[in-house]
Design a protein around this motif. Structure first.
Motif, PDB file in Angstrom:
ATOM      1  N   ASN A 136       0.912  -0.998  -0.108  1.00 54.13           N
ATOM      2  CA  ASN A 136      -0.150  -0.214   0.038  1.00 54.13           C
ATOM      3  C   ASN A 136       0.855   1.260   0.045  1.00 54.13           C
ATOM      4  O   ASN A 136       0.946   2.075   1.021  1.00 54.13           O
ATOM      5  CB  ASN A 136      -1.091   0.025   1.102  1.00 54.13           C
ATOM      6  CG  ASN A 136      -1.961   0.943   0.994  1.00 54.13           C
ATOM      7  OD1 ASN A 136      -2.012   1.903   0.329  1.00 54.13           O
ATOM      8  ND2 ASN A 136      -3.091   0.598   1.772  1.00 54.13           N
ATOM      9  N   LEU A 137       1.387   1.461  -1.161  1.00 53.44           N
ATOM     10  CA  LEU A 137       2.623   2.696  -1.288  1.00 53.44           C
ATOM     11  C   LEU A 137       1.677   4.010  -1.147  1.00 53.44           C
ATOM     12  O   LEU A 137       2.262   4.911  -0.544  1.00 53.44           O
ATOM     13  CB  LEU A 137       3.153   2.589  -2.624  1.00 53.44           C
ATOM     14  CG  LEU A 137       4.279   3.508  -2.790  1.00 53.44           C
ATOM     15  CD1 LEU A 137       5.362   3.042  -1.440  1.00 53.44           C
ATOM     16  CD2 LEU A 137       5.033   3.356  -3.886  1.00 53.44           C
ATOM     17  N   LEU A 141       1.862  -2.155   4.724  1.00 47.42           N
ATOM     18  CA  LEU A 141       1.405  -3.726   4.673  1.00 47.42           C
ATOM     19  C   LEU A 141      -0.230  -3.627   4.695  1.00 47.42           C
ATOM     20  O   LEU A 141      -0.933  -4.767   4.636  1.00 47.42           O
ATOM     21  CB  LEU A 141       1.838  -4.349   6.037  1.00 47.42           C
ATOM     22  CG  LEU A 141       3.271  -4.803   5.797  1.00 47.42           C
ATOM     23  CD1 LEU A 141       3.619  -5.355   7.470  1.00 47.42           C
ATOM     24  CD2 LEU A 141       4.030  -5.504   4.803  1.00 47.42           C
ATOM     25  N   ASP A 142      -0.759  -2.360   4.736  1.00 42.47           N
ATOM     26  CA  ASP A 142      -2.384  -2.522   4.776  1.00 42.47           C
ATOM     27  C   ASP A 142      -2.704  -2.690   3.640  1.00 42.47           C
ATOM     28  O   ASP A 142      -3.294  -1.765   2.766  1.00 42.47           O
ATOM     29  CB  ASP A 142      -2.654  -1.226   5.565  1.00 42.47           C
ATOM     30  CG  ASP A 142      -4.370  -1.261   5.712  1.00 42.47           C
ATOM     31  OD1 ASP A 142      -4.984  -2.266   5.667  1.00 42.47           O
ATOM     32  OD2 ASP A 142      -4.848  -0.232   5.935  1.00 42.47           O
ATOM     33  N   SER A 143      -2.768  -3.799   2.840  1.00 43.54           N
ATOM     34  CA  SER A 143      -3.217  -4.310   1.430  1.00 43.54           C
ATOM     35  C   SER A 143      -4.156  -5.281   1.370  1.00 43.54           C
ATOM     36  O   SER A 143      -4.045  -6.219   2.027  1.00 43.54           O
ATOM     37  CB  SER A 143      -1.743  -4.558   0.749  1.00 43.54           C
ATOM     38  OG  SER A 143      -2.173  -5.027  -0.322  1.00 43.54           O
ATOM     39  N   PRO A 144      -5.120  -4.904   0.609  1.00 41.06           N
ATOM     40  CA  PRO A 144      -6.283  -6.347   0.538  1.00 41.06           C
ATOM     41  C   PRO A 144      -5.340  -7.237  -0.466  1.00 41.06           C
ATOM     42  O   PRO A 144      -6.433  -8.348  -0.595  1.00 41.06           O
ATOM     43  CB  PRO A 144      -7.477  -5.369   0.013  1.00 41.06           C
ATOM     44  CG  PRO A 144      -6.833  -4.367  -0.949  1.00 41.06           C
ATOM     45  CD  PRO A 144      -5.616  -3.852  -0.114  1.00 41.06           C
ATOM     46  N   HIS A 145      -4.513  -7.099  -1.173  1.00 39.36           N
ATOM     47  CA  HIS A 145      -4.214  -8.215  -2.149  1.00 39.36           C
ATOM     48  C   HIS A 145      -4.000  -9.630  -1.376  1.00 39.36           C
ATOM     49  O   HIS A 145      -3.235  -9.714  -0.408  1.00 39.36           O
ATOM     50  CB  HIS A 145      -3.077  -7.522  -2.812  1.00 39.36           C
ATOM     51  CG  HIS A 145      -2.824  -8.339  -4.193  1.00 39.36           C
ATOM     52  ND1 HIS A 145      -2.343  -9.422  -4.271  1.00 39.36           N
ATOM     53  CD2 HIS A 145      -3.138  -8.177  -5.370  1.00 39.36           C
ATOM     54  CE1 HIS A 145      -2.316  -9.874  -5.575  1.00 39.36           C
ATOM     55  NE2 HIS A 145      -2.757  -8.927  -6.432  1.00 39.36           N
ATOM     56  N   PRO A 146      -4.525 -10.484  -2.068  1.00 37.39           N
ATOM     57  CA  PRO A 146      -4.264 -11.810  -1.492  1.00 37.39           C
ATOM     58  C   PRO A 146      -2.797 -12.319  -1.273  1.00 37.39           C
ATOM     59  O   PRO A 146      -2.397 -13.087  -0.560  1.00 37.39           O
ATOM     60  CB  PRO A 146      -5.115 -12.758  -2.334  1.00 37.39           C
ATOM     61  CG  PRO A 146      -5.106 -12.164  -3.443  1.00 37.39           C
ATOM     62  CD  PRO A 146      -5.319 -10.786  -3.350  1.00 37.39           C
ATOM     63  N   TRP A 147      -2.045 -11.890  -2.171  1.00 40.75           N
ATOM     64  CA  TRP A 147      -0.383 -12.051  -2.094  1.00 40.75           C
ATOM     65  C   TRP A 147       0.189 -11.398  -0.832  1.00 40.75           C
ATOM     66  O   TRP A 147       1.242 -12.034  -0.396  1.00 40.75           O
ATOM     67  CB  TRP A 147       0.247 -11.406  -3.459  1.00 40.75           C
ATOM     68  CG  TRP A 147      -0.047 -12.333  -4.454  1.00 40.75           C
ATOM     69  CD1 TRP A 147      -0.854 -13.299  -4.926  1.00 40.75           C
ATOM     70  CD2 TRP A 147       0.338 -11.995  -6.020  1.00 40.75           C
ATOM     71  NE1 TRP A 147      -1.152 -14.029  -6.076  1.00 40.75           N
ATOM     72  CE2 TRP A 147      -0.126 -12.713  -6.780  1.00 40.75           C
ATOM     73  CE3 TRP A 147       1.245 -10.950  -6.449  1.00 40.75           C
ATOM     74  CZ2 TRP A 147       0.200 -12.824  -8.081  1.00 40.75           C
ATOM     75  CZ3 TRP A 147       1.452 -11.064  -7.986  1.00 40.75           C
ATOM     76  CH2 TRP A 147       0.868 -11.943  -8.704  1.00 40.75           C
ATOM     77  N   LEU A 148      -0.522 -10.639  -0.203  1.00 44.24           N
ATOM     78  CA  LEU A 148      -0.130  -9.911   1.128  1.00 44.24           C
ATOM     79  C   LEU A 148      -0.843 -10.579   2.428  1.00 44.24           C
ATOM     80  O   LEU A 148      -0.361 -10.024   3.394  1.00 44.24           O
ATOM     81  CB  LEU A 148      -0.034  -8.672   1.031  1.00 44.24           C
ATOM     82  CG  LEU A 148       1.041  -8.103   0.205  1.00 44.24           C
ATOM     83  CD1 LEU A 148       0.886  -6.425  -0.212  1.00 44.24           C
ATOM     84  CD2 LEU A 148       2.915  -8.424   0.836  1.00 44.24           C
TER      85      LEU A 148
END
Length: 675
Positions: free
Chosen positions: A340-341, A489-496
């Protein structure tokens, strides 16, 4: 004794996980590669093995300093942090009042790729956004290739480098991993144990090329033409994967017509390679599955750099290798880290839209840009006098007395000599950070292992203090380092999914949630069509050829094409002051083919002057067939103050490549004379 897990922050694909041993006094006494990391495997490179020595070097900057001599002299007096912050805050306030926040340029370099302290997270960017400062466009490394790949694939991400162990044919295209990212070579060795054949494609017989099964040396900048010639052979043999092409690509018939324009005899004339070598490699690719291409940043540092990577990415689309474990292309894995850039950088804090300033046009930005002119320059983890094109022009820009320059640094580099204020920065063993490799699929945690020496502060803390000194009230400017990582790190992407601060801190590194082997486009390509695009409407809209092709060098006049590749003992200009690594590296050398040396009356070991209209540097000639005729080779990374006042970058043009505003370090004609 205690051991702390950390991560190398330097500009290398490997982003090594390391272990730091600290004694009872809190002194870091041992550094080694983390044996648990699947890429690092317990080993560090010849450069980073001396990192602890570097942190304790006698020339390390330990206190804030103010310039007392003329710009460029490098004469300073010690001051306190309060005095330094007061002066910086006052000068910035005056500049914003008289001009605009855009008169401030935060210049980030690749001295650290950390998301908290370095360029990947644009350290301090929240602070500069609140001021309305210009946006720094980091164009020195890989943007041309990344832009080109996105036209074909929709992303610059590709294969997992670990999957090269599954390949049967490996093309090391314009890359020298035994010098730059040597851990990748372990995957090559694993593949060889299973029968893989390795081809190095490079104008210079590098350490890597010497270890390959075969070496092809095309003229620099002709890689796209070579790729099209290889495809011509493959298609002529009927070895293209029509089923894959029909199901997963767009624009095949148009691209096939483009391929027909590059028969091997024409490509031989363009590249300088024997036609039979082109045909033989094309036939080898045609009959070998899976084939994998490793291409890195040096390949795209010329006028047609973006087109080169765009075209190379098509090759596994024609052969169907993108569907196979161990097949495809790897340029950079950074596109796979869906961090989450935006939440970290907070562009939304800008009070109004602002301009972008291009990193590799620093001289132009300081001397020619107005409305408003650049009046303040913050140099962060960068040494542009040593690393930027047009070295002499950059120096003229930095010499402006009306330019207020602040440099955050570890050592008195060629650039700090031009600073008004120098601030002492922590090194990687002394602060918290997180690193994402661009040569693997792991996030790597860096826990501070030792206290900073002297009055050194982390970059993040420096900007927290400066924000407070300027009376800025935006709460996010005062986020702790750990809070910054949580935002990232607050990302909804499944890879994270499941990648947290707590897990990173406990385990030291975490692989993205992707399968092994990793087929990046198994669910389709992230293009508008969802397919690999041989024909790109997006490219057309942005003024490019809709089809992949070949773009010649822009600097195509007389003289030799000079390649200034990565050195074995420095990393960019990092370690350029280390006495032992300088001793091992020796002085500047330029490698000339015997035919080119004889034509100039130059013998092996002769002192020579390398020059063009932009500048010159001095070197020792090495006469060798390690380079092909018409090409000269040297290395970057040396400090000008140790080499007579200039380096190879004095000869390089401040000009953009075809895509992404990339630099053109290898699109450079020079002449070489006896000194």
């Amino acid at each position: 004794m205690k051991t702390t897990v950390g991560a190398c922050p330097l500009d290398c694909p490997d982003a090594c996980s390391w272990l730091v041993t600290v004694d009872d006094d809190g002194t870091a006494v041992k550094l080694r590669g983390n044996p648990a990391h699947p890429v690092t495997r317990g080993a560090l490179c010849v450069k980073v093995n001396r990192y602890l020595e570097q942190t304790a070097a006698p020339d390390r900057i330990l206190h804030p300093m103010r310039r007392v001599g003329r710009k460029g002299e490098g004469r300073f007096e010690r001051i306190g942090w309060d005095e330094a912050l007061d002066e910086i805050a006052g000068r910035l306030g005056d500049i914003m009042h008289e001009y605009d926040g855009q008169a401030i340029w935060p210049f980030h370099g690749t001295g650290s790729l950390g998301y908290v302290q370095g360029m990947e997270g644009f350290a301090g960017r929240r602070f500069f956004n609140v001021l309305g400062a210009s946006v720094h466009e980091p164009t020195i490394c890989s943007p041309a290739g990344s832009a080109g790949l996105k036209y074909t694939l929709g992303t610059s991400g590709g294969m997992d480098p670990e999957d090269f162990a599954r390949s049967k044919l490996i093309l090391l295209w314009g890359t020298n991993p035994l010098t730059s990212g040597h851990h990748f070579w372990k995957s090559v060795q694993d593949a060889r144990l299973d029968g893989a054949y390795v081809v190095a494609i490079d104008p210079v017989r590098t350490r890597t090329a010497q270890q390959a099964d075969e070496h092809l040396a095309p003229m620099p900048g002709t890689d796209a033409a070579l790729a099209l010639g290889l495809l011509h052979v493959i298609v002529r043999m009927g070895a293209h994967d029509q089923a894959y092409i029909d199901a997963h690509t767009l624009g095949w018939e148009e691209f096939r017509a483009r391929i027909e324009e590059f028969p091997p005899d024409l490509v031989a004339k363009i590249t300088g390679l024997p036609e039979e070598r082109i045909v033989a490699l094309g036939e080898r690719i045609a009959r070998t599955r899976p084939t994998a291409i490793r291409a890195t940043q040096g390949l795209q540092r010329h006028a047609g750099g973006g087109m080169a990577l765009r075209t190379l990415a098509c090759l596994p689309g024609v052969t169907g290798d993108w569907a196979l474990p161990g097949g495809g292309l790897c340029y950079s894995t950074s596109g796979h880290f869906k961090l989450n850039l935006p939440k970290l950088v907070r562009i939304d804090l800008l009070p109004h839209p602002v301009r972008s300033l291009t990193m590799t046009r620093l001289g132009e930005g300081l001397l020619e840009v107005d409305d408003p002119p650049v009046k303040a320059l913050f140099v962060i983890a960068a040494n542009p006098v040593g690393s930027n094109p047009a070295q002499n022009k950059v120096r003229r820009g930095l010499s402006r007395e009306d330019l207020f320059t602040v440099v955050l640094e570890h050592f008195p580099t060629d650039t700090t000599d031009y600073a008004d204020i120098v601030l002492p920065a922590t090194m990687q063993t002394e602060h918290l950070d997180v690193i994402a490799g661009y040569g693997h699929l792991y996030l790597v945690w860096n826990e501070p292992a030792a206290a900073p020496p002297g009055e050194c502060l982390s970059t993040s803390e420096t900007f927290r203090r400066l924000a407070r000194r300027m009376g800025l009230t935006e709460p996010s400017l005062y986020a702790s380092d750990e809070e910054l990582v949580r935002d990232l790190l607050d990302s909804p992407h499944p890879w994270l999914e499941g990648v947290t601060v707590e897990r990173l801190r406990e385990e030291g590194f975490v692989r993205l949630n992707v399968d092994r082997p990793f087929l990046p486009f198994a669910e389709g390509f992230p293009t508008t069509s969802g397919k690999l695009e041989f024909y790109s409407r997006r490219a057309t809209r942005l003024g490019h050829d809709p089809l992949p092709g070949f773009t010649p060098h822009a600097d195509s006049g007389e003289g030799l094409v000079l390649i200034s590749a990565a050195p074995h003992h420095f990393l960019n200009t990092t370690f350029g002051n280390n006495p032992e690594l300088r001793r091992r590296a020796g002085g500047p050398v330029i490698v000339l083919h015997p035919d080119d040396a004889a034509a100039r009356g130059i013998a092996d070991g002769a002192a020579v002057r390398v020059h063009n209209a932009r500048g010159a540097f001095e070197a020792t000639a090495e006469v060798s067939d390690r380079v092909r005729p018409g090409v000269a080779a040297t290395t970057k990374g040396r400090w000008a103050k140790f080499t007579g006042g200039t380096t190879v970058n004095a000869t390089i043009d401040e000009r953009d490549s075809d895509m992404g505003h990339g630099a053109v370090f290898h699109d450079n004609r020079v002449e070489v004379d006896l000194a």
